[in-house]
Design an enzyme around this catalytic site. Sequence first.
Site, PDB file in Angstrom:
ATOM      1  N   HIS A 465       0.627  -1.111  -0.019  1.00  0.00           N
ATOM      2  CA  HIS A 465       0.090  -0.111  -0.077  1.00  0.00           C
ATOM      3  C   HIS A 465       0.849   1.320  -0.177  1.00  0.00           C
ATOM      4  O   HIS A 465       0.774   2.208  -0.663  1.00  0.00           O
ATOM      5  CB  HIS A 465      -1.214   0.165   1.297  1.00  0.00           C
ATOM      6  N   GLU A 466       1.896   1.429   1.118  1.00  0.00           N
ATOM      7  CA  GLU A 466       2.453   2.507   1.073  1.00  0.00           C
ATOM      8  C   GLU A 466       3.347   2.446  -0.281  1.00  0.00           C
ATOM      9  O   GLU A 466       3.789   3.675  -0.717  1.00  0.00           O
ATOM     10  CB  GLU A 466       3.429   2.617   2.384  1.00  0.00           C
ATOM     11  N   HIS A 469       1.821   4.908  -2.660  1.00  0.00           N
ATOM     12  CA  HIS A 469       1.897   6.317  -2.475  1.00  0.00           C
ATOM     13  C   HIS A 469       3.359   6.547  -3.135  1.00  0.00           C
ATOM     14  O   HIS A 469       3.519   7.442  -3.958  1.00  0.00           O
ATOM     15  CB  HIS A 469       1.958   6.666  -1.109  1.00  0.00           C
ATOM     16  N   HIS A 472       3.419   6.917  -6.952  1.00  0.00           N
ATOM     17  CA  HIS A 472       2.521   8.206  -7.289  1.00  0.00           C
ATOM     18  C   HIS A 472       3.726   9.388  -7.016  1.00  0.00           C
ATOM     19  O   HIS A 472       3.575  10.329  -8.093  1.00  0.00           O
ATOM     20  CB  HIS A 472       1.520   8.424  -6.391  1.00  0.00           C
TER      21      HIS A 472
END
Length: 682
Positions: A465-466, A469, A472
């Site tokens: 999940h992290e 980011h 991104h």
Amino acid sequence: MTPDDNPFFSASDLPYQLPPFGRIRDEHFMPAFERGMAEQLDEVAAIVADAEPPSFANTVVRLEQSGQLLTRVARVFFNLHSSDATPEIEAIDREISPRYAAHHDAINLNPGLYARLRAIDPQSERLDAESTRLLEDYLRNFRRAGAGLDDEDKATLRQLNSELASLTSEFAQLLLADTNEAAVIVDDVADLAGLPEDAISAAANAAEERGHAGRFLLSLVLPTEQPALASLENPNIRRALFEAAVTRGAQANQNDTRAVISRITALRARRAHLLGYPTHSDYQIEDQTAKTTDAVGSMLGDLVPAALQNAKRELAELAEFAGVEEVAPADVQFYSDKVRQQKFDVEAVRYRPYFELERVLHDGVFYAANRLYGLTFTERHDLPVYHPQVRVFEVRDADGGELGLFLGDYFTRETKRGGAWMSNFVDQSHLLGSKPVVVNNLNISLPAPGEPVLLTLDEVTTLFHEFGHTLHGLLSDVTYPRFSGTSVPRDFVEYPSQVNEMWMLWPEVVENYARHFQTGEPLPQQLIDNLLASRIWGEGYATTSYLGAAILDLVWHALEAGEVIDDPLAFESQALAASGLDLPAVPPRYRTSYFNHIFAGGYSAGYYSYIWSEVLDADTVDWFKANGGLTRENGEYFRKTLLSRGGSVDPLEAFRTFRGRDPEIGPLLLRRGLGGNACERG
């Protein structure tokens, strides 16, 4: 100080402008903040005093280029305040936070600057789409910051912002202290029966680090649900751990957060009213993709009945399994894990030996990024870090070109706040010629020296999940730093990270990383199949717990000017009862007294964003599945149309470009067991 004395006074000469952590000392922060703020105010004054008519180049571009010293020191300091908040850092934070807020007010409330921005005509200047959006973004943010207020109201606003900055800093410090102090000490290893050996070793190591040699320390993670509750066989230890978690910040001691919460929410309501909004939630959500509080409330309210139905059915099944009339809140996760084992043959302890951190990181997270985007990661041992546990990886693109740096800070410590997050030390920007330097923080328990770092299923999910980011941020391809990477609305920012979770159990990926740390044998396919089949189990509990927190957030920020809540816990109880979410066995994912996201973490009136973003995420996962999954073609398309755009385009327009249509909620309902046949699968 000269540049030789203070490393912030000049741009870093390290690769990718990585901060020179080896030279940075605590005494450098305040002089750098002070000079940085003074420099930026001088730069703004020069823009306002420019005799030339206002233009995009002499006003907006110069604003984007201003404050580079301040950005350097702020990025380092506030990252350290989250990940390594020593007493010295906390003292600096208490001093600088209100001054930093006042500095931004001095810019945002500058009437001459606002007048120049309003005088710029994007059509006559023939601005490109990103530049036009930047001008519009500045105008909107200046308006929302209070630039149009009269002098008296501006003075009031400055006072409110300064006090709020101090209070949110105070909340974070109180919560960190109470989380550390609330950790459960266990004397007898027999009381830890059920925990895997590496977890017991980590508890012993944590106890020794805190001065309790020969004992065991169960540290607390940020959410209500503590991972050890699923494994601990001793009900008394489960109850002690659960009570420690849910009472953080709500005890009459020096770490009590309740008075601070009352003050924060009252001041936010006053500020919203001053700015022309009925409530803080109306103010916050106007600038998100949801646009209105009613839209958010409607979406959450629509999900509550099905979530409650599923949660109650799960609780009834747990009670039947346990042979009791009602399962105690501290025992829910324990029995839920037992039922999962019985129904799906999924026992969490069987998976941990296959999830060793290095394998998951290199052969899972990095591997998926390579397959999708062609990225390669090389660890750099020659670059300085802010803590010995931090690691640095140089990231190169598919053509071998330099892309940026990735820092991994994975282990829990007393000076690190709970939870997991991504942040930037350097933003990507063509205007500034900068490439991204991104950091991920997790809170994995550190085992004894020489022992492997084995992850739970949740920790593996969090790692993926992290890193979503991080992608991104790393893949950002924008001109202006204001739009870089994750600089998107709060209810859109979780979308790419949630998408990246899908690769955790994607066949080619899990086969590549899930290997037994001793034998190297792959995770048996049957265990993978069982895990996939079991995913719907517990979704009633998880969704209800999440909705409790999301609705608490909205209710706290629906206060009107003049309303003050003297008893936050009573207010919380009333809010949960009013929404039908007052199930003792399903407490909110975050209760009010330790809800760091909304009282210190930037998610005020925005915690709904996780499930709002999940609508886009689930729809995107369906697209990948329908188009061949883990391929370079798919990755490049997702990168080009969405990940690289940052805030340079309207986020929902970026989604439409990627998906070819508006998002649909059906995939989310199916995933969470909230519609049609999916409910029966629970």
